[in-house]
Design an enzyme around this catalytic site. Sequence first.
Site, short mmCIF file in Angstrom:
data_model
loop_
_atom_site.label_atom_id
_atom_site.label_comp_id
_atom_site.label_asym_id
_atom_site.label_seq_id
_atom_site.Cartn_x
_atom_site.Cartn_y
_atom_site.Cartn_z
N SER A 154 0.84 -1.20 0.00
CA SER A 154 0.00 0.00 0.00
C SER A 154 0.87 1.24 0.00
CB SER A 154 -0.86 -0.03 1.27
OG SER A 154 -1.43 1.23 1.51
N TYR A 209 -1.10 -0.88 10.84
CA TYR A 209 -1.43 -1.44 9.53
C TYR A 209 -0.30 -1.16 8.53
CZ TYR A 209 -3.53 -1.71 4.86
OH TYR A 209 -3.76 -1.98 3.53
N LYS A 267 2.52 -3.76 6.61
CA LYS A 267 2.84 -3.83 5.17
C LYS A 267 4.35 -3.71 4.96
CE LYS A 267 -1.27 -4.28 3.39
NZ LYS A 267 -1.66 -5.63 2.97
P1 NAD Z 1 -10.86 -7.36 1.69
O1 NAD Z 1 -11.04 -7.34 3.17
O2 NAD Z 1 -12.05 -7.18 0.83
O3 NAD Z 1 -10.16 -8.74 1.27
C1 NAD Z 1 -9.23 -9.40 2.08
C2 NAD Z 1 -9.64 -10.86 2.18
O4 NAD Z 1 -8.70 -11.55 3.01
C3 NAD Z 1 -11.03 -11.06 2.81
O5 NAD Z 1 -11.79 -11.88 1.95
C4 NAD Z 1 -10.73 -11.75 4.13
O6 NAD Z 1 -11.77 -12.66 4.50
C5 NAD Z 1 -9.41 -12.45 3.85
N1 NAD Z 1 -8.55 -12.69 5.03
C6 NAD Z 1 -8.16 -11.79 5.98
N2 NAD Z 1 -7.36 -12.40 6.87
C7 NAD Z 1 -7.21 -13.68 6.47
C8 NAD Z 1 -6.51 -14.81 6.99
N3 NAD Z 1 -5.79 -14.72 8.10
N4 NAD Z 1 -6.57 -15.98 6.31
C9 NAD Z 1 -7.32 -16.08 5.17
N5 NAD Z 1 -8.01 -15.07 4.65
C10 NAD Z 1 -7.96 -13.88 5.29
O7 NAD Z 1 -9.74 -6.29 1.34
P2 NAD Z 1 -9.28 -5.71 -0.06
O8 NAD Z 1 -9.70 -4.29 -0.12
O9 NAD Z 1 -9.63 -6.62 -1.15
O10 NAD Z 1 -7.70 -5.70 0.16
C11 NAD Z 1 -6.89 -6.79 -0.25
C12 NAD Z 1 -5.46 -6.50 0.17
O11 NAD Z 1 -5.03 -5.27 -0.41
C13 NAD Z 1 -5.25 -6.36 1.68
O12 NAD Z 1 -4.04 -6.97 2.03
C14 NAD Z 1 -5.18 -4.86 1.88
O13 NAD Z 1 -4.40 -4.51 3.01
C15 NAD Z 1 -4.50 -4.43 0.59
N6 NAD Z 1 -4.80 -3.03 0.25
C16 NAD Z 1 -6.10 -2.64 0.12
C17 NAD Z 1 -6.38 -1.31 -0.19
C18 NAD Z 1 -7.81 -0.86 -0.30
O14 NAD Z 1 -8.06 0.33 -0.30
N7 NAD Z 1 -8.79 -1.73 -0.44
C19 NAD Z 1 -5.34 -0.39 -0.37
C20 NAD Z 1 -4.02 -0.83 -0.26
C21 NAD Z 1 -3.76 -2.17 0.05
C1 UD1 Z 2 -6.98 4.98 3.87
C2 UD1 Z 2 -5.95 4.53 4.86
C3 UD1 Z 2 -4.77 3.94 4.10
C4 UD1 Z 2 -5.25 2.79 3.21
C5 UD1 Z 2 -6.35 3.31 2.29
C6 UD1 Z 2 -6.92 2.19 1.50
C7 UD1 Z 2 -6.26 6.03 6.76
C8 UD1 Z 2 -5.66 7.14 7.57
N1 UD1 Z 2 -5.55 5.64 5.69
O1 UD1 Z 2 -6.38 5.94 3.03
O2 UD1 Z 2 -3.80 3.44 4.99
O3 UD1 Z 2 -4.20 2.26 2.45
O4 UD1 Z 2 -7.40 3.90 3.07
O5 UD1 Z 2 -7.97 2.61 0.73
O6 UD1 Z 2 -7.31 5.50 7.08
N2 UD1 Z 2 -12.61 11.33 3.59
C9 UD1 Z 2 -13.63 12.20 3.91
N3 UD1 Z 2 -14.78 11.67 4.43
C10 UD1 Z 2 -14.96 10.35 4.64
C11 UD1 Z 2 -13.91 9.45 4.31
C12 UD1 Z 2 -12.75 9.98 3.79
O7 UD1 Z 2 -13.51 13.41 3.74
O8 UD1 Z 2 -16.02 9.94 5.15
C13 UD1 Z 2 -11.38 11.88 2.99
C14 UD1 Z 2 -10.12 11.58 3.75
O9 UD1 Z 2 -9.87 12.56 4.71
C15 UD1 Z 2 -9.08 11.57 2.61
C16 UD1 Z 2 -9.87 11.03 1.41
O10 UD1 Z 2 -11.24 11.25 1.73
O11 UD1 Z 2 -8.67 12.88 2.32
C17 UD1 Z 2 -9.66 9.55 1.16
O12 UD1 Z 2 -9.90 8.83 2.36
P1 UD1 Z 2 -9.93 7.23 2.41
O13 UD1 Z 2 -10.82 6.73 1.34
O14 UD1 Z 2 -10.22 6.83 3.82
O15 UD1 Z 2 -8.45 6.83 2.00
P2 UD1 Z 2 -7.05 7.26 2.64
O16 UD1 Z 2 -7.22 8.07 3.87
O17 UD1 Z 2 -6.23 7.83 1.55
#
Ligand code: NAD
Ligand code: UD1
Length: 336
Positions: A124, A148, A152
């Site tokens: 991330s 978190y 990572k």
């Molecule tokens: P998500 O929660 O939808 O998917 C994660 C999946 O992992 C879920 O289905 C959950 O049941 C499974 N899981 C969690 N712990 C587990 C375990 N111990 N064993 C087996 N399964 C397990 O999340 P996502 O948004 O699809 O994110 C996927 C990955 O990407 C995560 O590692 C997250 O940290 C990373 N990531 C997500 C975002 C985002 O904004 N969504 C941003 C940056 C990184």
């Molecule tokens: C957040 C996580 C980041 C993670 C990412 C995944 C935090 C501090 N950071 O990032 O670690 O990798 O999600 O998607 O939680 N906002 C509003 N109102 C809301 C929600 C968000 O104004 O109800 C604003 C936030 O202040 C930010 C932007 O929208 O400026 C995006 O927020 P968000 O979607 O939560 O993502 P990040 O904060 O970038």
Amino acid sequence: MAILVTGGTGYIGSHTVVELHQQGLEVIIVDNLSNSKTVVLDKIETISGKRPIFIEADIRDSQALDDIFSEYNIDAVIHFAGLKAVGESVAQPLRYYDNNVVGSLRLLESMAKAKVHNIIFSSSATVYGSPERLPIDEDCALRTTNPYGTNKLQIEQMMGDLCTSDQNWSVVALRYFNPVGAHSSGLIGEDPSGIPNNLMPFITQVASGLREQLSVFGNDYDTPDGSGIRDYIHVVDLAIGHVKALAMFKQSIGFNAINLGTGNGYSVLEMVESFERVNQLKIPYQISPRRPGDIASCYAQPDKAYAVMGWQAEKGLDQMMKDAWHWQSKNPKGYQ
Ligand code: NAD
Ligand code: UD1
């Protein structure tokens, strides 16, 4: 080729499985369903015409992983499984270290035993913390600000150490910026439990009437309109990035960290305006105090992804808004 996808029933995982199927790849999903539901498998099958093999197991269960590696001929692993809520990680750090760091350690141990040395990891942009410079390139300082993010970074470091110890290993750590949107079919998408932490699902829930109004966290940042700027990327572009990364495994490549972003930053107020314009809907909002831990701006320098794997984001903001709303309006209560 057979790919083991951990966390494959989750948001990004399910979209990636669809893209893997479209490339004719075999997929085995392992997920403990802590944040997803098996109905996703039906949706994946409807979209791609193919049902992935599903094993309900926790990645901390070494025996379960060893059994999977001995039963299937796995070429590479895509590792999504993890907990992802920043605030929760501050409140429950040990749970996060156990699930995310120990889980990744157990996975790597089983891979080593099975001599499977290729892995793509969901990292991330959070590893850059408050970024050293903008746009953020992969050489920016790594400095995390919550458990978190530290999870990572530690997982990336563990993978880097493994590559140093044994040249057979190939790791691609994809540092995602802000994934949003959904598959154009409206069959799979983001299904947050409870009140969404992230901006996009909050906007779509306001649009569907589930929430009264959006709180814009701060309008006094050092940005043109005062609200926070992020690099939003369509989840299907992100999914395709994983398919492109797999092609890097033709030879051993050691550890590689690659940003997946568009390179464009949009403010919260621009996001609201764009959602309203594209979907012809009104999003009531109020300006609220800044959210603790938030930064003003975060957007990628995405050139490395193009240089090393020929990937760049194709879908623009309008598409993200359209697809996010299509998913939400077809599934107002998510997968239930
Ligand atoms: P998500 O929660 O939808 O998917 C994660 C999946 O992992 C879920 O289905 C959950 O049941 C499974 N899981 C969690 N712990 C587990 C375990 N111990 N064993 C087996 N399964 C397990 O999340 P996502 O948004 O699809 O994110 C996927 C990955 O990407 C995560 O590692 C997250 O940290 C990373 N990531 C997500 C975002 C985002 O904004 N969504 C941003 C940056 C990184
Ligand atoms: C957040 C996580 C980041 C993670 C990412 C995944 C935090 C501090 N950071 O990032 O670690 O990798 O999600 O998607 O939680 N906002 C509003 N109102 C809301 C929600 C968000 O104004 O109800 C604003 C936030 O202040 C930010 C932007 O929208 O400026 C995006 O927020 P968000 O979607 O939560 O993502 P990040 O904060 O970038």
